[in-house]
Enzyme design. Structure first.
Site, PDB file in Angstrom:
ATOM      1  CB  SER A 259      -0.891   0.005   1.246  1.00 33.31           C
ATOM      2  OG  SER A 259      -1.506   1.265   1.445  1.00 33.31           O
TER       3      SER A 259
ATOM      4  CE1 TYR B 147      -4.331  -2.093   4.849  1.00 33.19           C
ATOM      5  CE2 TYR B 147      -3.436   0.119   4.576  1.00 33.19           C
ATOM      6  CZ  TYR B 147      -3.953  -1.041   4.031  1.00 33.19           C
ATOM      7  OH  TYR B 147      -4.063  -1.159   2.664  1.00 33.19           O
TER       8      TYR B 147
END
Length: 264
Positions: free
Chosen positions: A145, A158
């Site tokens: 990401s 995350y």
């Protein structure tokens, strides 16, 4: 077709980016095993995608070593080989750093980072053995990401897991290079998955996303799938240890851009 005859495992493949990757791989001639914990969505995905090629669904929690072992056994039983792994399974948990419960932090790390390690190690062992017996090398793609670079204060697990995944990709690439096995990652920006639809429907939230996206739009899962297909193919035969950021230009930006009115 770029992936003709190859066998791919896509974790978290029941929906979103994983589903798009599975579909793209099938279009490119691969056989696909979808792994997920959402059995209803996984079985529906396998049924929907079966018109494009051979696809098999298997229930697997990538954070559990036994599930990973059984996933590999299922893939080998269904298609006799594994050439490609896409470590796409991932979860989020929203909470501020000061308030985040340890169990919630650990759960995200277990799926996003530990899961990629478990799947990557086990399938790499199969790939290495195949190379030693004169077979072809495979390739592994980790779904990272832009939050491997950027931090979100209310997405601690995350952000940390994606940063770790970027480094895990480099470590795996170096360890497996002697066997010709390539390992890369993809770092998506804002992609129109089911999760983002709720944000994109809020004009203020949508404008915030677009203000930091030079291309002026939210990406589509199929655009990430296209990058995965390239990295899995022989066209990327000299690419390993890299994270490809498909983010509409966001990482290059150190300011905000004007947001075009939808009526313009």
């Amino acid at each position: 077709m770029a992936l003709d005859g190859r066998v791919a495992i896509v974790t978290g493949g029941a929906k979103g980016i994983g589903y798009a990757v599975a579909r793209k791989f099938l279009h490119e001639g691969a056989k696909v095993v979808i792994a997920d914990i959402n059995d209803r969505a996984g079985n529906e995905a396998a049924r929907d995608l079966s018109e494009f090629g051979e696809v098999h669904y298997f229930h697997a929690n990538v954070a559990e070593k036994l599930d990973v072992h059984n996933l590999i056994a299922s893939a080998l039983d269904a298609f006799s080989d594994i050439d490609i792994l896409v470590n796409n399974a991932g979860i989020v948990h929203k909470a501020g750093f000061l308030d985040l419960d340890l169990a919630d932090f650990q759960k995200v790390l277990d799926v996003n980072l530990k899961g990629a390690f478990l799947c990557g190690q086990a399938i790499a062992q199969h790939m290495v053995e195949k190379v030693r017996q004169g077979g072809s090398a495979g390739t592994i793609i980790n779904m990272s990401s832009i939050n491997a670079e950027f931090a979100l204060a209310d997405q601690v697990g995350y952000s940390v897991s994606k940063g770790g995944l970027k480094q895990l990709t480099k470590v795996m690439a170096l360890a497996l290079a002697p066997y010709g096995i390539r390992v890369n990652a993809i770092g998506p920006g804002s992609i129109m998955t089911e999760l983002l639809h709720t944000v994109a429907d809020d004009p203020q939230a949508r404008n915030m996303i677009l203000s930091r996206t030079p291309l002026g739009r939210i990406g589509e899962p199929k655009e990430i799938a296209a990058v995965a297909a390239f990295l899995a193919s022989d066209q990327a035969s000299y690419v390993t240890g890299q994270t490809v950021y498909a983010d509409g230009g966001r990482l290059a930006l150190n300011y905000v851009v004007p947001v075009r009115d939808e009526d313009d």
